[in-house]
Design a protein around this motif. Structure first.
Motif, PDB file in Angstrom:
ATOM      1  N   MET A 141       0.856  -1.190   0.000  1.00  0.00           N
ATOM      2  CA  MET A 141       0.000   0.000   0.000  1.00  0.00           C
ATOM      3  C   MET A 141       0.894   1.242   0.000  1.00  0.00           C
ATOM      4  O   MET A 141       0.821   2.075   0.893  1.00  0.00           O
ATOM      5  CB  MET A 141      -0.918  -0.028   1.219  1.00  0.00           C
ATOM      6  CG  MET A 141      -2.083   0.939   1.178  1.00  0.00           C
ATOM      7  SD  MET A 141      -3.134   0.686   2.632  1.00  0.00           S
ATOM      8  CE  MET A 141      -4.241   2.094   2.451  1.00  0.00           C
ATOM      9  N   VAL A 142       1.761   1.330  -0.990  1.00  0.00           N
ATOM     10  CA  VAL A 142       2.742   2.417  -1.046  1.00  0.00           C
ATOM     11  C   VAL A 142       2.035   3.714  -1.410  1.00  0.00           C
ATOM     12  O   VAL A 142       1.635   3.912  -2.555  1.00  0.00           O
ATOM     13  CB  VAL A 142       3.866   2.084  -2.053  1.00  0.00           C
ATOM     14  CG1 VAL A 142       4.833   3.262  -2.163  1.00  0.00           C
ATOM     15  CG2 VAL A 142       4.598   0.813  -1.639  1.00  0.00           C
ATOM     16  N   ASP A 143       1.821   4.543  -0.408  1.00  0.00           N
ATOM     17  CA  ASP A 143       1.125   5.828  -0.576  1.00  0.00           C
ATOM     18  C   ASP A 143      -0.251   5.666  -1.217  1.00  0.00           C
ATOM     19  O   ASP A 143      -0.719   6.559  -1.934  1.00  0.00           O
ATOM     20  CB  ASP A 143       1.975   6.806  -1.393  1.00  0.00           C
ATOM     21  CG  ASP A 143       2.733   7.780  -0.502  1.00  0.00           C
ATOM     22  OD1 ASP A 143       2.338   7.948   0.673  1.00  0.00           O
ATOM     23  OD2 ASP A 143       3.731   8.370  -0.966  1.00  0.00           O
ATOM     24  N   GLY A 144      -0.892   4.532  -1.004  1.00  0.00           N
ATOM     25  CA  GLY A 144      -2.224   4.314  -1.546  1.00  0.00           C
ATOM     26  C   GLY A 144      -2.362   2.934  -2.146  1.00  0.00           C
ATOM     27  O   GLY A 144      -1.431   2.119  -2.133  1.00  0.00           O
ATOM     28  N   LEU A 145      -3.538   2.656  -2.707  1.00  0.00           N
ATOM     29  CA  LEU A 145      -3.858   1.303  -3.159  1.00  0.00           C
ATOM     30  C   LEU A 145      -3.354   0.976  -4.557  1.00  0.00           C
ATOM     31  O   LEU A 145      -3.180  -0.199  -4.881  1.00  0.00           O
ATOM     32  CB  LEU A 145      -5.378   1.092  -3.113  1.00  0.00           C
ATOM     33  CG  LEU A 145      -6.021   1.127  -1.719  1.00  0.00           C
ATOM     34  CD1 LEU A 145      -7.526   0.919  -1.824  1.00  0.00           C
ATOM     35  CD2 LEU A 145      -5.406   0.069  -0.821  1.00  0.00           C
ATOM     36  N   THR A 183      -2.615  -1.092  -9.729  1.00  0.00           N
ATOM     37  CA  THR A 183      -3.838  -1.569  -9.092  1.00  0.00           C
ATOM     38  C   THR A 183      -3.489  -1.992  -7.667  1.00  0.00           C
ATOM     39  O   THR A 183      -2.356  -1.818  -7.217  1.00  0.00           O
ATOM     40  CB  THR A 183      -4.461  -2.721  -9.908  1.00  0.00           C
ATOM     41  OG1 THR A 183      -5.743  -3.052  -9.368  1.00  0.00           O
ATOM     42  CG2 THR A 183      -3.588  -3.970  -9.884  1.00  0.00           C
ATOM     43  N   ASP A 184      -4.447  -2.525  -6.973  1.00  0.00           N
ATOM     44  CA  ASP A 184      -4.243  -2.970  -5.589  1.00  0.00           C
ATOM     45  C   ASP A 184      -3.597  -4.357  -5.643  1.00  0.00           C
ATOM     46  O   ASP A 184      -4.249  -5.327  -6.032  1.00  0.00           O
ATOM     47  CB  ASP A 184      -5.604  -3.018  -4.888  1.00  0.00           C
ATOM     48  CG  ASP A 184      -5.501  -3.240  -3.399  1.00  0.00           C
ATOM     49  OD1 ASP A 184      -4.375  -3.402  -2.889  1.00  0.00           O
ATOM     50  OD2 ASP A 184      -6.559  -3.277  -2.733  1.00  0.00           O
ATOM     51  N   ILE A 185      -2.320  -4.460  -5.240  1.00  0.00           N
ATOM     52  CA  ILE A 185      -1.562  -5.689  -5.480  1.00  0.00           C
ATOM     53  C   ILE A 185      -1.044  -6.303  -4.185  1.00  0.00           C
ATOM     54  O   ILE A 185      -0.896  -5.642  -3.161  1.00  0.00           O
ATOM     55  CB  ILE A 185      -0.362  -5.451  -6.423  1.00  0.00           C
ATOM     56  CG1 ILE A 185       0.585  -4.388  -5.853  1.00  0.00           C
ATOM     57  CG2 ILE A 185      -0.844  -5.095  -7.825  1.00  0.00           C
ATOM     58  CD1 ILE A 185       1.891  -4.253  -6.623  1.00  0.00           C
ATOM     59  N   VAL A 186      -0.764  -7.602  -4.292  1.00  0.00           N
ATOM     60  CA  VAL A 186      -0.142  -8.369  -3.214  1.00  0.00           C
ATOM     61  C   VAL A 186       1.124  -9.011  -3.771  1.00  0.00           C
ATOM     62  O   VAL A 186       1.091  -9.640  -4.838  1.00  0.00           O
ATOM     63  CB  VAL A 186      -1.091  -9.461  -2.674  1.00  0.00           C
ATOM     64  CG1 VAL A 186      -0.396 -10.306  -1.612  1.00  0.00           C
ATOM     65  CG2 VAL A 186      -2.365  -8.839  -2.117  1.00  0.00           C
ATOM     66  N   LEU A 187       2.236  -8.839  -3.045  1.00  0.00           N
ATOM     67  CA  LEU A 187       3.488  -9.531  -3.383  1.00  0.00           C
ATOM     68  C   LEU A 187       3.575 -10.807  -2.568  1.00  0.00           C
ATOM     69  O   LEU A 187       3.284 -10.822  -1.364  1.00  0.00           O
ATOM     70  CB  LEU A 187       4.695  -8.652  -3.044  1.00  0.00           C
ATOM     71  CG  LEU A 187       5.287  -7.779  -4.149  1.00  0.00           C
ATOM     72  CD1 LEU A 187       4.261  -6.789  -4.645  1.00  0.00           C
ATOM     73  CD2 LEU A 187       6.532  -7.059  -3.637  1.00  0.00           C
ATOM     74  N   TRP A 188       4.008 -11.878  -3.211  1.00  0.00           N
ATOM     75  CA  TRP A 188       4.289 -13.152  -2.553  1.00  0.00           C
ATOM     76  C   TRP A 188       5.763 -13.453  -2.810  1.00  0.00           C
ATOM     77  O   TRP A 188       6.168 -13.654  -3.960  1.00  0.00           O
ATOM     78  CB  TRP A 188       3.423 -14.262  -3.133  1.00  0.00           C
ATOM     79  CG  TRP A 188       1.949 -13.965  -3.159  1.00  0.00           C
ATOM     80  CD1 TRP A 188       1.283 -13.185  -4.052  1.00  0.00           C
ATOM     81  CD2 TRP A 188       0.967 -14.456  -2.244  1.00  0.00           C
ATOM     82  NE1 TRP A 188      -0.059 -13.158  -3.761  1.00  0.00           N
ATOM     83  CE2 TRP A 188      -0.285 -13.929  -2.652  1.00  0.00           C
ATOM     84  CE3 TRP A 188       1.012 -15.291  -1.119  1.00  0.00           C
ATOM     85  CZ2 TRP A 188      -1.476 -14.212  -1.978  1.00  0.00           C
ATOM     86  CZ3 TRP A 188      -0.172 -15.575  -0.446  1.00  0.00           C
ATOM     87  CH2 TRP A 188      -1.394 -15.041  -0.870  1.00  0.00           C
ATOM     88  N   HIS A 189       6.546 -13.455  -1.758  1.00  0.00           N
ATOM     89  CA  HIS A 189       7.989 -13.616  -1.915  1.00  0.00           C
ATOM     90  C   HIS A 189       8.452 -14.916  -1.277  1.00  0.00           C
ATOM     91  O   HIS A 189       8.296 -15.132  -0.073  1.00  0.00           O
ATOM     92  CB  HIS A 189       8.728 -12.440  -1.286  1.00  0.00           C
ATOM     93  CG  HIS A 189      10.214 -12.578  -1.307  1.00  0.00           C
ATOM     94  ND1 HIS A 189      10.909 -13.051  -2.414  1.00  0.00           N
ATOM     95  CD2 HIS A 189      11.162 -12.327  -0.356  1.00  0.00           C
ATOM     96  CE1 HIS A 189      12.196 -13.076  -2.144  1.00  0.00           C
ATOM     97  NE2 HIS A 189      12.378 -12.659  -0.903  1.00  0.00           N
TER      98      HIS A 189
END
Length: 655
Positions: A441-445, A579-585
């Motif tokens: 959520m870097v400075d927003g979605l 867009t609104d993202i999720v990282l999986w590392h």
């Protein structure tokens, strides 16, 4: 800072909610006396709806198994509305099974009554069955004959006395398939007879270790004015510009929400939710005994529920704040794990420093970091999970792996799939692979991901000397584009930016994920474990936010046939650009055990780092004051006479 209503909606499940959940399920006839609660946790609201409205219903999700019938259910309850919101019965052949419950560790003792197992032990000269311990292990993929059953595959170890370390004496070559519901032995595989290793490894006994090393002098860590952080009733932790909500889940352990950092009085969001969503330990010995040996410590065993109660001075050193963890027992009642979470500050060396030869100035600042951690014991291994937050904006995660390696008999010199640790004692090669779920959520979605790499510029008009190199930037636009491997050769990193917010130089603000780049899953693409743990085959996956997509191998990994989680979701190849993202590392250790790892393994570590990249206008740690401790001597102190002990002058602090 997060609003109190949002923080309340996301706060850790309480003992009262666990009790109310059980009462509703019993009232509705869903939880009978033979039903075991495998998992109980908060079903988090949709992020978008919560951030828009600021409020949400507190809902509790339970995974249940009837140990008399093997009927498994996935149930959601609304506490406020006092009702069951959803109730689904699992199809085991398709869905897999709910996670392991403690009773399964106990009921496998019935194996000792089985004549075939007894014969296998007697053949090896093991006639005192009271000294034999049955070790149940998650079953992996089931055969056609086992399909639909709830299975544990079991090994045997010898404990010569109640104090003996059983891992020193594996009875190798024998595996028992046991149905924990019907309490039947389905098969005993006795494929090879190997000598049971005899040498003890009782590191926990003073008589075994011998005298302590002499000359170790105390180190005292004190903060006379107390720590620099505060924490409120919802778990919101504030420390020198950082704000984050600390939570705990029975499956994932530590969970953080709404991680923000102060920038000139403005709390800027960085991560909405962060956790270790899965860890998987695949073993590389393909023998008939242990081909199936692959453990999902989150999805199969719910590692959060095995958190240790930490001890001051042993597990945590300094000015410590402890938090209890609240989980549910298999009876559905609340269980408190005292002092499960450790919060403290620690010195982290130099933050920044320069002596200028031109103007003669000399400035340095010491770094410190906020540490939030917990430790778990899952079977033979112990894992410490450490989250670090730095004064310069760095977020770092580190696993500390220790405990006792899983042992085997060593078949002989040149065996390809194990190390010899002691005479006749082996340790199969294996990996420890983790998946961090980072809901950014870097400075927003609206965020995007670019891959950054170092490249040599070809010799030519732009680079006539052949010494020029640059950095390439490649936007990862879809889920298929964003399945990536790290590259230490090119220094490959991933920048999470917000194209809608510019820094003072007019560029996108962002944070960079720095991977360690160690091996991913070492298994053939057609193997069972590759299908079940596909998330481990890439260092990076990126998905658009979807509230039901929580675990990289799917919700029910226990005895699941494979294909769930990230490979299923990313098949749609959705856009992940702005867009609104999720990282999986994915990150972890590949462990070829050493002799020095026995009888207890010194800590080995792995992890990752997140750093701001164009997020601030300059070094965000310029406002850190100079150290005032009397241990900071003025310039030239090194030239003083220290009585033959150079650099060890004492300044009268005296602890």
């Amino acid at each position: 800072m997060t609003s109190p209503s949002i923080a309340a909606a996301l706060s850790t499940i309480t003992a009262a909610e666990i009790a109310a959940n059980r009462a509703i399920l019993e009232r509705e006839g869903i939880a009978s006396p033979t039903v075991q609660y495998s998992y109980v946790g908060l079903q988090e609201p949709d992020k978008r709806e919560l951030l828009a409205s600021g409020v949400a219903d507190r809902r509790i999700r339970s995974m249940l198994v009837d140990m008399a019938t093997n009927v498994s259910r996935d149930v959601v309850v609304s506490i406020a509305e006092d009702r069951v919101v959803s109730d689904r019965v699992l199809d085991h052949a398709v869905d897999g099974q709910v996670p392991v419950v403690v009773d399964e560790f106990i009921v496998v003792a019935e194996i000792k009554k089985n004549a075939e197992w007894q014969a296998a032990m007697v053949k090896r000269g093991l006639t005192d069955f009271d000294k034999l311990v049955i070790n149940p292990l998650s079953a992996g993929v089931l055969s056609d004959a086992e399909s639909g059953r709830r299975i544990q595959r079991c090994f045997t170890f010898v404990m010569d006395s109640p104090d003996d370390l059983g891992w020193a004496h594996p009875v190798d070559g024998v595996t028992v398939m046991f149905d924990v519901v019907t309490k039947e032995v389905l098969e005993v595989v006795d494929y090879v007879e190997l000598p049971v290793p005899l040498e003890s490894g009782n590191f926990h006994l003073e008589s075994w270790r011998g005298p302590d090393r002499q000359g170790l002098k105390p180190i005292e860590i004190t903060q006379p004015e107390g720590p620099s952080f505060t924490i409120d009733e919802n778990g919101t932790l504030s420390w020198l510009g950082w704000n984050l909500q600390v939570g705990f889940d029975q499956r994932e352990g530590l969970v953080f929400h709404n991680v923000t950092i102060d920038d000139k009085g403005v709390a800027r969001p960085v991560i909405y939710r962060a956790s270790i969503a899965e860890m998987m330990v695949p073993y590389g010995d393909p023998s008939p005994q242990r081909w199936f040996q692959n453990f999902f410590d989150c999805g199969e065993y719910l590692l959060g529920g095995y958190a240790n109660s930490l001890e001051l001075g042993c597990d945590c050193v300094g000015d410590i704040t402890y938090l209890d963890a609240v989980v549910a027992g298999n009876d559905g009642a609340a269980k408190i794990i005292p002092q499960a979470i450790c919060i403290h500050e620690e010195d982290a060396g130099i933050l920044w420093k320069h002596f200028d030869n031109w103007n003669g100035s000399s400035e340095s600042r010491r770094n410190r970091r906020l540490v939030v951690s917990f430790f778990v014991t899952v079977g033979n291994y112990d894992y410490g999970f450490y989250w670090y937050f730095g004064l310069d904006g760095t977020i770092e995660f580190e696993v500390k792996a220790t405990g006792v390696v899983f042992t085997s008999a060593y078949p002989g010199e040149g065996y390809k799939f194990a190390s010899e640790l002691a005479p006749g004692l082996g340790a199969p090669y294996h990996q420890h692979l983790f998946s961090a779920r980072l809901d950014m959520m870097v400075d927003g979605l609206d965020n995007a991901v670019d891959e950054l790499e170092a490249v040599l510029v070809p010799r030519g008009p732009e680079n006539p000397t052949g010494t020029g190199f640059t950095q390439t930037v490649t936007r990862l636009r879809t889920e298929q584009d964003a399945q990536r491997l790290a590259s230490t050769e090119t220094g490959r990193v991933w920048l999470v930016s917000n194209p809608g917010v510019k820094n003072r130089l007019g560029r996108d603000v962002g944070w960079v994920l720095y991977p360690e780049g160690r091996p991913t899953l070492l298994a053939d693409a057609e193997s069972d474990i590759y299908q079940r743990a596909t998330f481990c085959t890439k260092h990076l996956w990126v998905t658009p936010y979807e509230p039901s997509e929580l675990y990289p191998a799917g919700d029910f990994v226990n005895m699941h046939p494979g294909g769930a989680g990230l490979p299923a979701w990313t098949a749609a190849n959705r856009s992940v650009d702005t867009t609104d993202i999720v990282l999986w590392h994915t990150f972890g250790l590949t462990h070829f055990p050493r002799v020095e790892d026995w009888p207890i393994m010194p800590v080995d570590t792995c992890g990752f780092v997140l750093k701001p990249h164009g997020f601030f206008g300059a070094n965000p740690a310029m406002d850190i004051p100079a150290s005032t401790s009397d241990h900071c001597a003025p310039g030239g102190a090194a030239d003083h006479d220290h009585g033959g002990h150079g650099g060890h002058e004492h300044h009268g602090h005296g602890h």
